[in-house]
Design a protein around this motif. Sequence first.
Motif, PDB file in Angstrom:
ATOM      1  N   ARG A 116     -14.859  11.918  -0.517  1.00 15.55           N
ATOM      2  CA  ARG A 116     -13.427  12.186  -0.162  1.00 15.55           C
ATOM      3  C   ARG A 116     -12.707  13.422  -0.192  1.00 15.55           C
ATOM      4  NH1 ARG A 116     -10.542   6.988   0.141  1.00 15.55           N
ATOM      5  NH2 ARG A 116     -11.574   5.629  -1.073  1.00 15.55           N
ATOM      6  N   LYS A 166      -8.282   8.752  -6.740  1.00 16.48           N
ATOM      7  CA  LYS A 166      -9.443   7.953  -5.741  1.00 16.48           C
ATOM      8  C   LYS A 166     -10.843   8.057  -6.332  1.00 16.48           C
ATOM      9  CE  LYS A 166      -6.210   8.530  -1.876  1.00 16.48           C
ATOM     10  NZ  LYS A 166      -6.055   8.734  -0.312  1.00 16.48           N
ATOM     11  N   HIS A 177     -13.011   1.788  -3.311  1.00 17.30           N
ATOM     12  CA  HIS A 177     -11.538   1.464  -2.744  1.00 17.30           C
ATOM     13  C   HIS A 177     -10.352   1.314  -3.864  1.00 17.30           C
ATOM     14  CE1 HIS A 177     -12.655   1.512   1.481  1.00 17.30           C
ATOM     15  NE2 HIS A 177     -13.822   0.666   1.155  1.00 17.30           N
ATOM     16  N   GLN A 198      -4.680  13.462  -5.782  1.00 21.98           N
ATOM     17  CA  GLN A 198      -4.135  13.722  -4.789  1.00 21.98           C
ATOM     18  C   GLN A 198      -2.628  13.758  -5.147  1.00 21.98           C
ATOM     19  OE1 GLN A 198      -4.653  11.324  -1.128  1.00 21.98           O
ATOM     20  NE2 GLN A 198      -6.658  12.327  -0.711  1.00 21.98           N
ATOM     21  N   GLU A 199      -1.743  14.766  -4.657  1.00 20.47           N
ATOM     22  CA  GLU A 199      -0.257  14.434  -4.700  1.00 20.47           C
ATOM     23  C   GLU A 199       0.160  13.264  -3.892  1.00 20.47           C
ATOM     24  OE1 GLU A 199       1.428  18.813  -5.669  1.00 20.47           O
ATOM     25  OE2 GLU A 199       1.949  18.089  -3.558  1.00 20.47           O
ATOM     26  N   PHE A 200       0.971  12.515  -4.381  1.00 14.58           N
ATOM     27  CA  PHE A 200       1.520  11.366  -3.757  1.00 14.58           C
ATOM     28  C   PHE A 200       2.586  11.872  -2.707  1.00 14.58           C
ATOM     29  CE2 PHE A 200       4.468   7.901  -3.008  1.00 14.58           C
ATOM     30  CZ  PHE A 200       3.818   6.991  -2.680  1.00 14.58           C
ATOM     31  N   VAL A 201       2.660  11.538  -1.643  1.00 11.82           N
ATOM     32  CA  VAL A 201       3.432  11.780  -0.529  1.00 11.82           C
ATOM     33  C   VAL A 201       4.361  10.810  -0.338  1.00 11.82           C
ATOM     34  CG1 VAL A 201       3.808  13.105   1.870  1.00 11.82           C
ATOM     35  CG2 VAL A 201       1.775  13.506   0.448  1.00 11.82           C
ATOM     36  N   HIS A 203       6.591   8.390   1.785  1.00 10.16           N
ATOM     37  CA  HIS A 203       6.337   8.363   3.284  1.00 10.16           C
ATOM     38  C   HIS A 203       7.149   7.194   3.954  1.00 10.16           C
ATOM     39  CE1 HIS A 203       2.827   6.424   1.522  1.00 10.16           C
ATOM     40  NE2 HIS A 203       3.075   5.612   2.630  1.00 10.16           N
ATOM     41  N   LEU A 207       2.257   3.598   7.089  1.00 11.13           N
ATOM     42  CA  LEU A 207       0.969   4.336   7.428  1.00 11.13           C
ATOM     43  C   LEU A 207       0.699   4.062   8.781  1.00 11.13           C
ATOM     44  CD1 LEU A 207      -1.806   4.678   5.360  1.00 11.13           C
ATOM     45  CD2 LEU A 207      -2.298   3.529   7.502  1.00 11.13           C
ATOM     46  N   LYS A 209      -2.240   3.952  11.419  1.00 11.32           N
ATOM     47  CA  LYS A 209      -3.561   3.987  11.479  1.00 11.32           C
ATOM     48  C   LYS A 209      -4.211   4.230  12.926  1.00 11.32           C
ATOM     49  CE  LYS A 209      -5.736   1.198   7.948  1.00 11.32           C
ATOM     50  NZ  LYS A 209      -6.984   2.188   7.485  1.00 11.32           N
ATOM     51  N   SER A 224       2.726   0.138   3.531  1.00 12.68           N
ATOM     52  CA  SER A 224       2.020   1.233   2.558  1.00 12.68           C
ATOM     53  C   SER A 224       2.641   1.194   1.228  1.00 12.68           C
ATOM     54  CB  SER A 224       1.518   2.809   3.230  1.00 12.68           C
ATOM     55  OG  SER A 224       1.205   3.711   2.371  1.00 12.68           O
ATOM     56  N   ARG A 244      -7.306  -2.523  -4.510  1.00 14.33           N
ATOM     57  CA  ARG A 244      -7.511  -2.145  -2.910  1.00 14.33           C
ATOM     58  C   ARG A 244      -6.184  -2.438  -2.509  1.00 14.33           C
ATOM     59  NH1 ARG A 244     -12.145  -2.550   1.586  1.00 14.33           N
ATOM     60  NH2 ARG A 244     -11.242  -1.015   2.813  1.00 14.33           N
ATOM     61  N   SER A 246      -5.105  -0.908   0.551  1.00 13.39           N
ATOM     62  CA  SER A 246      -5.163  -0.917   2.290  1.00 13.39           C
ATOM     63  C   SER A 246      -5.481  -2.284   2.645  1.00 13.39           C
ATOM     64  CB  SER A 246      -6.043   0.089   2.702  1.00 13.39           C
ATOM     65  OG  SER A 246      -7.340  -0.017   2.291  1.00 13.39           O
ATOM     66  N   ASP A 289      -6.174   7.665   8.734  1.00 13.82           N
ATOM     67  CA  ASP A 289      -4.823   6.938   8.186  1.00 13.82           C
ATOM     68  C   ASP A 289      -4.040   8.397   8.046  1.00 13.82           C
ATOM     69  OD1 ASP A 289      -6.362   4.859   7.663  1.00 13.82           O
ATOM     70  OD2 ASP A 289      -6.309   4.717   5.455  1.00 13.82           O
ATOM     71  N   ASP A 304      -6.883   9.516   4.548  1.00 13.40           N
ATOM     72  CA  ASP A 304      -8.344   9.097   4.457  1.00 13.40           C
ATOM     73  C   ASP A 304      -8.721   8.881   5.885  1.00 13.40           C
ATOM     74  OD1 ASP A 304     -10.224   7.437   3.707  1.00 13.40           O
ATOM     75  OD2 ASP A 304      -8.902   5.575   4.056  1.00 13.40           O
ATOM     76  N   ASN A 306     -12.163   6.911   7.962  1.00 11.91           N
ATOM     77  CA  ASN A 306     -13.312   5.962   7.913  1.00 11.91           C
ATOM     78  C   ASN A 306     -14.071   6.000   8.964  1.00 11.91           C
ATOM     79  OD1 ASN A 306     -11.908   4.386   5.261  1.00 11.91           O
ATOM     80  ND2 ASN A 306     -10.241   4.093   6.970  1.00 11.91           N
TER      81      ASN A 306
HETATM   82  N1  LIG Z   1      -1.718  10.813  -1.049  1.00 11.48           N
HETATM   83  C1  LIG Z   1      -1.155   9.794  -0.796  1.00 11.48           C
HETATM   84  N2  LIG Z   1       0.233   9.774  -0.786  1.00 11.48           N
HETATM   85  C2  LIG Z   1       0.922   8.393  -0.581  1.00 11.48           C
HETATM   86  N3  LIG Z   1      -0.054   7.186  -0.515  1.00 11.48           N
HETATM   87  C3  LIG Z   1      -1.222   7.445  -0.401  1.00 11.48           C
HETATM   88  C4  LIG Z   1      -1.831   8.549  -0.850  1.00 11.48           C
HETATM   89  N4  LIG Z   1      -3.169   8.441  -0.718  1.00 11.48           N
HETATM   90  C5  LIG Z   1      -3.438   6.964  -0.484  1.00 11.48           C
HETATM   91  N5  LIG Z   1      -2.011   6.519  -0.282  1.00 11.48           N
HETATM   92  C6  LIG Z   1      -1.776   4.959  -0.273  1.00 11.48           C
HETATM   93  O1  LIG Z   1      -2.918   4.214  -0.676  1.00 11.48           O
HETATM   94  C7  LIG Z   1      -3.732   3.511   0.243  1.00 11.48           C
HETATM   95  C8  LIG Z   1      -5.207   3.644   0.109  1.00 11.48           C
HETATM   96  O2  LIG Z   1      -5.594   4.840   0.131  1.00 11.48           O
HETATM   97  P1  LIG Z   1      -6.880   5.405   0.940  1.00 11.48           P
HETATM   98  O3  LIG Z   1      -6.494   4.837   2.454  1.00 11.48           O
HETATM   99  O4  LIG Z   1      -7.341   6.627   0.700  1.00 11.48           O
HETATM  100  O5  LIG Z   1      -8.030   4.191   0.325  1.00 11.48           O
HETATM  101  P2  LIG Z   1      -9.327   3.720   0.961  1.00 11.48           P
HETATM  102  O6  LIG Z   1      -9.815   2.544  -0.039  1.00 11.48           O
HETATM  103  O7  LIG Z   1     -10.085   4.758   1.454  1.00 11.48           O
HETATM  104  O8  LIG Z   1      -8.418   2.790   2.214  1.00 11.48           O
HETATM  105  P3  LIG Z   1      -9.441   2.098   3.516  1.00 11.48           P
HETATM  106  O9  LIG Z   1      -9.390   0.599   3.245  1.00 11.48           O
HETATM  107  O10 LIG Z   1      -8.250   2.359   4.654  1.00 11.48           O
HETATM  108  O11 LIG Z   1     -10.668   2.741   3.721  1.00 11.48           O
HETATM  109  C9  LIG Z   1      -3.237   4.154   1.742  1.00 11.48           C
HETATM  110  O12 LIG Z   1      -3.527   3.333   2.761  1.00 11.48           O
HETATM  111  C10 LIG Z   1      -1.602   4.496   1.287  1.00 11.48           C
HETATM  112  O13 LIG Z   1      -0.974   3.495   1.178  1.00 11.48           O
END
Ligand SMILES: Nc1ncnc2c1ncn2[C@@H]1O[C@H](COP(=O)(O)OP(=O)(O)OP(=O)(O)O)[C@@H](O)[C@H]1O
Length: 339
Positions: A116, A166, A177, A198-201, A203, A207, A209, A224, A244, A246, A289, A304, A306
Motif C-alpha cells: 500500500r 491498513k 483487507h 493514513q489521514e482520514f479524509v 468525503h 467513493l 471506483k 463508503s 472489510r 469495501s 478508488d 487504493d 487494485n
Molecule cells: N484515507 C481514507 N479516508 C477516508 N476513507 C477511507 C480512507 N482509506 C480508506 N477509506 C475507506 O475504507 C475503505 C477501504 O479502504 P481501501 O479501499 O484502502 O481497502 P481495500 O481493502 O484495499 O479495498 P478493496 O476491496 O477496494 O481492495 C474505502 O473504500 C473507503 O470507504
Amino acid sequence: MRVNGDEGEDKHTKEIEQVEESGSVVPTKLVVGYALTSKKKKSFMQPKLVGLARNKGISFIAIDPNRTLSDQGPFDVVLHKLPGREWCEVIEEYRQKHPEVTVLDPPNAVQHLHNRQSMLQDVADLNLSDSHGTVCVPKQLTITKDPSSIPNEVAKAGFKLPLVVKPLLVDGSAKSHELFLAYDQCSLSELEPPLVLQEFVNHGGVLFKIYIVGEAIKVVRRFSLPNISKRELEKLAGVFHFPRVSCAAASADDADLDPSIAELPQRPLLERLARELRQRLGLQLFNVDMIREYGTKDVFYVIDINYFPGYGKMPEYEHIFTDFLLSLPQIMYKKRPAT
Ligand SMILES: Nc1ncnc2c1ncn2[C@@H]1O[C@H](COP(=O)(O)OP(=O)(O)OP(=O)(O)O)[C@@H](O)[C@H]1O
Ligand SMILES: O=P(O)(O)O[C@H]1[C@H](OP(=O)(O)O)[C@@H](OP(=O)(O)O)[C@@H](O)[C@@H](O)[C@@H]1OP(=O)(O)O
Ligand SMILES: [Mg+2]
Ligand SMILES: [Mg+2]
C-alpha cells in the motif's frame, strides 16, 4: 504447485465450456488463457462474456496452474490473478520464454500494487492538478516494526486524527483487507505492523471506483465510510476494527444523493489520471478508488489501487473487455489459419 478446485468450480467450468463449444461460425482470432481463482472465475468468466467473446472470435481456455504452462495453449494472451510468490515466478518465466504472448499484466508491475506504500507512490509523483481538478494521496506513514513508537511518529509527522490503519501488504487474503479507524494517538501502539497509517479524509460517504481496461474507463459510485465530525472525534477514543469495508459497500449509483457529493469527477481528469497511471504502473487492468474531499468541488484523493478488480460489477464489462482483447497488438500480425 497445487491449486484445488471444488464442486461449484467444476460446475461453473462445465457451463463455460458449454458456451465455448456451442457452435459459432466466427473463426478463432485470439486464444486467451486464464489463470484465476475460483471466486474470480465465477464473477468474471460469466456466460455472457464467454458467449460474446466467441461471437467475436475470441476463445477462452482455462489454465491449469498445476501443469506446466508451456505445455498448455498455445495462447495469444494470458490473463492471470493467482496469489503467491511461486505463481509470480511461474508466470514471469513463461513471459520471458514466450515474448509473443501478451501476459496481462507483467507480474512485477502487479506486485507493485501488493504494497500500500508503493501503490500510491506513482499517484503522489504524478502531482496531477489542472483546471479539471487536483488528485492527491492522503498523508501516509508506513510502520514496519515497534508499534510502541507509533504515537510518537504520528505526533512528529503532524498527522490529523482520526487515522485509517491498513495492513501494508495486500495479498488477496481477508486479513489484508482489514481496516482500523484510530481516534487517538495512544491506542495506535496496540496495532500490529506492518501497517500504513493514513489521514482520514471526509468525503461525504461516497467513493468513486474508476475501472480501467486498457484505454477504456468506467466510473461507478459506491457507499463508503461517512464523515467524522469534530464533535464525534472529541467524544470517541480507541481503535475501531472493520473486517472489510469495501466488500459490503453497495452501489450508490441509483441513490438520491447530494449532487455536490455524488457528481462524478470530470472526464478529462479521469482520462489523464488513467493514462498516466497505465504508463507509470505498466498495467492495463486495474481500478482506482478515489474520494472527493468534503466541501470541495474538485479536490480528490486516491486511497487504493487494485489489480484485476471485480470487473463483473463494471457496467458493460463484456463489451469493453472483448473490444480490449481485440485491440491488443497480437491481432494485427497474427496469421492463424481459420478453423
Ligand atoms: N484515507 C481514507 N479516508 C477516508 N476513507 C477511507 C480512507 N482509506 C480508506 N477509506 C475507506 O475504507 C475503505 C477501504 O479502504 P481501501 O479501499 O484502502 O481497502 P481495500 O481493502 O484495499 O479495498 P478493496 O476491496 O477496494 O481492495 C474505502 O473504500 C473507503 O470507504
Ligand atoms: O471480490 P471482487 O470480485 O469484487 O473483486 C475485488 C478483488 O477480489 P478478487 O480479485 O479476489 O475477486 C480484490 O482483490 P484482492 O485485493 O483481494 O486481490 C480487490 O481488487 C477489490 O478491489 C475488488 O473489488 P472491487 O474494487 O472491484 O469492488
Ligand atoms: Mg478499496
Ligand atoms: Mg484494495
